[in-house]
Design a protein around this motif. Structure first.
Motif, PDB file in Angstrom:
ATOM      1  N   HIS A  21      -2.715  10.516   5.844  1.00 44.10           N
ATOM      2  CA  HIS A  21      -2.419   9.321   6.623  1.00 44.10           C
ATOM      3  C   HIS A  21      -3.740   8.852   7.212  1.00 44.10           C
ATOM      4  CE1 HIS A  21       1.978   9.480   6.398  1.00 44.10           C
ATOM      5  NE2 HIS A  21       1.842  10.787   6.460  1.00 44.10           N
ATOM      6  N   LEU A  22      -4.261   7.774   6.670  1.00 47.26           N
ATOM      7  CA  LEU A  22      -5.592   7.335   7.045  1.00 47.26           C
ATOM      8  C   LEU A  22      -5.613   6.520   8.319  1.00 47.26           C
ATOM      9  CD1 LEU A  22      -6.885   6.374   3.524  1.00 47.26           C
ATOM     10  CD2 LEU A  22      -7.042   8.544   4.714  1.00 47.26           C
ATOM     11  N   GLY A  23      -4.451   6.195   8.868  1.00 49.22           N
ATOM     12  CA  GLY A  23      -4.411   5.453  10.119  1.00 49.22           C
ATOM     13  C   GLY A  23      -4.114   6.382  11.266  1.00 49.22           C
ATOM     14  N   ASP A  24      -4.483   6.011  12.479  1.00 55.80           N
ATOM     15  CA  ASP A  24      -4.217   6.823  13.641  1.00 55.80           C
ATOM     16  C   ASP A  24      -2.867   6.440  14.235  1.00 55.80           C
ATOM     17  OD1 ASP A  24      -6.660   8.173  13.488  1.00 55.80           O
ATOM     18  OD2 ASP A  24      -7.676   6.472  14.388  1.00 55.80           O
ATOM     19  N   ASP A  25      -2.808   5.340  14.960  1.00 54.94           N
ATOM     20  CA  ASP A  25      -1.576   4.870  15.543  1.00 54.94           C
ATOM     21  C   ASP A  25      -1.161   3.584  14.830  1.00 54.94           C
ATOM     22  OD1 ASP A  25      -3.126   5.732  18.599  1.00 54.94           O
ATOM     23  OD2 ASP A  25      -1.644   6.907  17.503  1.00 54.94           O
ATOM     24  N   ARG A  26       0.120   3.264  14.954  1.00 50.80           N
ATOM     25  CA  ARG A  26       0.598   2.031  14.323  1.00 50.80           C
ATOM     26  C   ARG A  26      -0.050   0.827  14.992  1.00 50.80           C
ATOM     27  NH1 ARG A  26       6.759  -0.102  13.318  1.00 50.80           N
ATOM     28  NH2 ARG A  26       6.189  -2.268  12.937  1.00 50.80           N
ATOM     29  N   LYS A  27      -0.507  -0.110  14.157  1.00 49.92           N
ATOM     30  CA  LYS A  27      -1.114  -1.331  14.666  1.00 49.92           C
ATOM     31  C   LYS A  27      -0.187  -2.490  14.337  1.00 49.92           C
ATOM     32  CE  LYS A  27      -5.795   0.409  13.905  1.00 49.92           C
ATOM     33  NZ  LYS A  27      -5.379   1.724  13.456  1.00 49.92           N
ATOM     34  N   VAL A  29       0.858   3.914   1.793  1.00 51.32           N
ATOM     35  CA  VAL A  29       1.502   4.529   2.965  1.00 51.32           C
ATOM     36  C   VAL A  29       0.903   3.969   4.249  1.00 51.32           C
ATOM     37  CG1 VAL A  29       1.862   6.692   4.211  1.00 51.32           C
ATOM     38  CG2 VAL A  29       2.116   6.630   1.726  1.00 51.32           C
ATOM     39  N   LEU A  30      -0.413   3.860   4.280  1.00 52.10           N
ATOM     40  CA  LEU A  30      -1.080   3.346   5.478  1.00 52.10           C
ATOM     41  C   LEU A  30      -0.644   1.918   5.774  1.00 52.10           C
ATOM     42  CD1 LEU A  30      -3.184   3.230   7.726  1.00 52.10           C
ATOM     43  CD2 LEU A  30      -4.920   2.780   5.990  1.00 52.10           C
ATOM     44  N   LEU A  31      -0.678   1.076   4.770  1.00 52.55           N
ATOM     45  CA  LEU A  31      -0.380  -0.343   4.972  1.00 52.55           C
ATOM     46  C   LEU A  31       1.114  -0.582   5.166  1.00 52.55           C
ATOM     47  CD1 LEU A  31      -1.561  -3.153   5.122  1.00 52.55           C
ATOM     48  CD2 LEU A  31      -1.408  -3.296   2.633  1.00 52.55           C
ATOM     49  N   GLY A  32       1.945   0.054   4.352  1.00 52.92           N
ATOM     50  CA  GLY A  32       3.378  -0.189   4.418  1.00 52.92           C
ATOM     51  C   GLY A  32       4.064   0.472   5.598  1.00 52.92           C
ATOM     52  N   GLU A  33       3.829   1.770   5.780  1.00 51.92           N
ATOM     53  CA  GLU A  33       4.552   2.509   6.815  1.00 51.92           C
ATOM     54  C   GLU A  33       3.856   2.456   8.173  1.00 51.92           C
ATOM     55  OE1 GLU A  33       5.394   6.464   5.546  1.00 51.92           O
ATOM     56  OE2 GLU A  33       6.761   5.830   3.948  1.00 51.92           O
ATOM     57  N   GLY A  48      -9.970   0.061 -14.800  1.00 48.05           N
ATOM     58  CA  GLY A  48      -8.760   0.401 -14.081  1.00 48.05           C
ATOM     59  C   GLY A  48      -8.892   0.054 -12.609  1.00 48.05           C
ATOM     60  N   THR A  49      -7.768  -0.284 -11.977  1.00 47.06           N
ATOM     61  CA  THR A  49      -7.818  -0.760 -10.599  1.00 47.06           C
ATOM     62  C   THR A  49      -7.220   0.224  -9.607  1.00 47.06           C
ATOM     63  OG1 THR A  49      -5.667  -1.881 -10.631  1.00 47.06           O
ATOM     64  CG2 THR A  49      -7.565  -3.112 -11.463  1.00 47.06           C
ATOM     65  N   THR A  50      -7.529  -0.024  -8.351  1.00 51.32           N
ATOM     66  CA  THR A  50      -6.927   0.704  -7.232  1.00 51.32           C
ATOM     67  C   THR A  50      -6.812  -0.277  -6.077  1.00 51.32           C
ATOM     68  OG1 THR A  50      -7.105   2.694  -5.853  1.00 51.32           O
ATOM     69  CG2 THR A  50      -9.137   1.467  -6.240  1.00 51.32           C
ATOM     70  N   SER A  51      -6.145   0.137  -4.999  1.00 44.60           N
ATOM     71  CA  SER A  51      -6.076  -0.720  -3.816  1.00 44.60           C
ATOM     72  C   SER A  51      -7.218  -0.359  -2.878  1.00 44.60           C
ATOM     73  CB  SER A  51      -4.734  -0.553  -3.090  1.00 44.60           C
ATOM     74  OG  SER A  51      -4.581   0.773  -2.632  1.00 44.60           O
ATOM     75  N   TYR A  52      -7.667  -1.333  -2.071  1.00 43.14           N
ATOM     76  CA  TYR A  52      -8.874  -1.144  -1.285  1.00 43.14           C
ATOM     77  C   TYR A  52      -8.584  -0.951   0.205  1.00 43.14           C
ATOM     78  CZ  TYR A  52     -11.841  -2.422  -5.221  1.00 43.14           C
ATOM     79  OH  TYR A  52     -12.490  -2.426  -6.427  1.00 43.14           O
ATOM     80  N   ALA A  53      -9.078   0.171   0.743  1.00 36.60           N
ATOM     81  CA  ALA A  53      -8.924   0.445   2.177  1.00 36.60           C
ATOM     82  C   ALA A  53      -9.747  -0.525   3.018  1.00 36.60           C
ATOM     83  CB  ALA A  53      -9.333   1.893   2.471  1.00 36.60           C
ATOM     84  N   GLN A  54     -10.854  -1.040   2.464  1.00 34.80           N
ATOM     85  CA  GLN A  54     -11.699  -1.970   3.224  1.00 34.80           C
ATOM     86  C   GLN A  54     -10.907  -3.207   3.633  1.00 34.80           C
ATOM     87  OE1 GLN A  54     -12.408  -0.428   0.375  1.00 34.80           O
ATOM     88  NE2 GLN A  54     -14.610  -0.246   0.014  1.00 34.80           N
ATOM     89  N   ASN A  55     -10.080  -3.707   2.722  1.00 33.59           N
ATOM     90  CA  ASN A  55      -9.294  -4.887   3.027  1.00 33.59           C
ATOM     91  C   ASN A  55      -8.202  -4.586   4.050  1.00 33.59           C
ATOM     92  OD1 ASN A  55     -10.257  -5.290  -0.026  1.00 33.59           O
ATOM     93  ND2 ASN A  55     -10.067  -7.276   0.983  1.00 33.59           N
ATOM     94  N   ILE A  56      -7.702  -3.355   4.013  1.00 38.79           N
ATOM     95  CA  ILE A  56      -6.728  -2.956   5.030  1.00 38.79           C
ATOM     96  C   ILE A  56      -7.396  -2.931   6.398  1.00 38.79           C
ATOM     97  CG2 ILE A  56      -5.201  -1.104   5.799  1.00 38.79           C
ATOM     98  CD1 ILE A  56      -4.828  -0.337   2.886  1.00 38.79           C
TER      99      ILE A  56
END
Length: 456
Positions: free
Chosen positions: A7-13, A270-274, A307-315
């Motif tokens: 879980h790359l986020g700390d608290d919900r924003k 998970v970080l972005l959605g949840e 091949g692609t992936t999603s970017y944490a920088q944009n999150i």
């Protein structure tokens, strides 16, 4: 068994603009372009890959187009139809190392054929098999994920050094000017990132630094833009520009690369959605997301993309601005797609001095290494977790020190696999996790990293 996941986020924003909220056309364009500025990998990754493969400038310029088209198509599809999250998609960093290794060892045609077939296999595991959602507890486990992210960054270190020092036989090889140019670019991007929290100077820090570095090099007579003037304003992608050559070793190695990219994507879902959006990320939705990436990767591979992936920088940009509308991300995908059909864009990017890119990659890939260390810092510090993480890291790094004389005695498959430390680390880490955590179900007591830090 107790489940540990990344879980790359700390608290919900809380988002100011929610995932399903709509905005005006003007806002879509402004915020969509802002997201394009945040993540410039679709522009710079093909250059690093092409230079690592020793490809001519014209081919690298075309690769930029192909990478942009692939990134744009997947971003549009994911945000509007399949995943329905504000995820910006683009070429995965892992494929720089993988494609350079496979291309230089087994041939460029085998590398891109492996890219396409690997994407097909990934698609089948998404649908109809639906495996990726079920594998979330394994591939998102900190003792596996943390070392692998760190290894991605470390495996790219040699590429950075090569970009800065230059290619033997070229006029500026080993020149102090290269180091100066890299330092200037690095410092501009770092200062903008540190001192500006939002706005164009913050979100466009990388592109601004690359632009200033390139202009500086042009003024000193070290950039040639002749190819830009010759390039057309519109161009269509080519089918199989690198040819077709099936090689089992290439397929295996590139597929493991997809596995690592999927690990990164699931963590970001998970970080972005949840965590940020308060939306459930169940197995079915994860499989839809990976299906979108996989099918998009097939298309990208067919035209010479990656091949692609999603970017944490944009999150990160979303967390700062609070603009989480997936429709904004769709707009950014449309912008990227349009740029992909303009050959002058590819020619301009291909003209960027390698030392400028080297200076930028010191910053961005250094942050990638720290992201892996950050995950490890949050891992439960049990003996088993530390053994899995440590062994993954040691075997992955150890592969880069295998004597060439030993590799020469191996069959092509073994040589290609052992030449890629990232692949070795992935195989070892996942095997240890499956055997001890899932089959033997070893349970251990251990302190969390936060507890240890508090004790200190």
């Amino acid at each position: 068994m107790h489940s540990e996941e990344v879980h790359l986020g700390d608290d919900r924003k809380d988002l100011i603009v929610g995932i399903e909220d709509r905005m005006s056309l003007k806002e879509y364009i402004i915020y969509g372009f802002q997201q394009v500025l945040v993540e410039s990998s679709a522009l710079t990754f093909p250059v690093a890959t092409g230079l690592g493969l020793g490809l001519p400038k014209e081919t690298i310029a075309y690769m930029v187009q192909a990478y942009l088209i692939g990134a744009g198509l997947v971003t549009i599809t994911q945000s509007s139809r399949l995943l329905k999250l504000p995820c910006v998609q683009g070429p995965a960093a892992v494929f720089i190392s993988v494609m350079i290794t496979v291309g230089n060892t087994l041939g460029v045609a085998a590398a891109w054929t492996g890219m396409i077939i690997g994407a097909i296999l990934s698609t089948l595991l998404s649908w109809p098999l639906g495996w990726w959602g079920k594998l979330r507890p394994i591939i998102a486990a900190p003792p596996v994920y943390g070392p692998l992210v760190t290894l991605i960054g470390l495996s790219l270190t040699g590429i950075v050094i090569g970009l800065i020092i230059g290619k033997p036989g070229t006029p500026n090889f080993g020149s102090g000017y290269n180091f100066f140019l890299a330092a200037v670019t690095f410092l501009i991007a770092t200062v903008l990132t540190i001192y500006f929290k939002r706005g164009i100077l913050r979100f466009g820090a990388i592109l601004i630094a690359v632009g200033v570095g390139t202009i500086f090099a042009a003024v000193s007579g070290n950039v040639n833009f002749d190819s830009v003037g010759k390039a057309a304003w519109f161009g269509m992608p080519q089918l199989l520009p690198f040819g077709w050559e099936i090689n089992t070793a290439a397929i295996v190695i590139v597929f493991v690369g997809y596995l690592i990219a999927i690990v990164e994507s699931i963590g970001n879902y998970v970080l972005l959605g949840e965590v940020m959006g308060g939306q459930k990320m169940d197995e079915e939705r994860i499989n839809r997301g990976i299906l979108g990436e996989s099918v998009g990767s097939i298309v990208a591979g067919l035209i010479g993309g990656a091949g692609t992936t999603s970017y944490a920088q944009n999150i990160g940009a979303i967390s700062i601005t609070g603009i989480g509308s997936r429709h904004v991300i769709t707009a950014s995908g449309i912008i990227v797609l349009i740029l992909g059909f303009i050959p002058k864009v590819g020619a301009t990017v291909a003209s960027i001095p390698p030392a400028v890119l080297g200076g930028i990659y010191i910053l961005t890939w250094g942050m990638l290494i720290m992201q892996g260390i950050r995950v490890l810092g949050r891992m439960k510090l049990s003996n088993l977790n530390m053994i899995i993480a440590g062994t993954t890291f040691m075997t992955g790094m150890g592969a880069y020190f295998i004597p060439p004389q030993f590799l020469a005695t191996l069959p092509p498959v073994g040589k290609a696999i052992l030449s890629t430390g990232l692949i070795v680390g992935t195989i070892v880490g996942m095997t240890l996790f499956i055997v001890f955590k899932m089959i033997l179900r070893v349970e251990e007591e251990g302190k969390s990293a936060s507890t240890d830090n508090e004790a200190c």
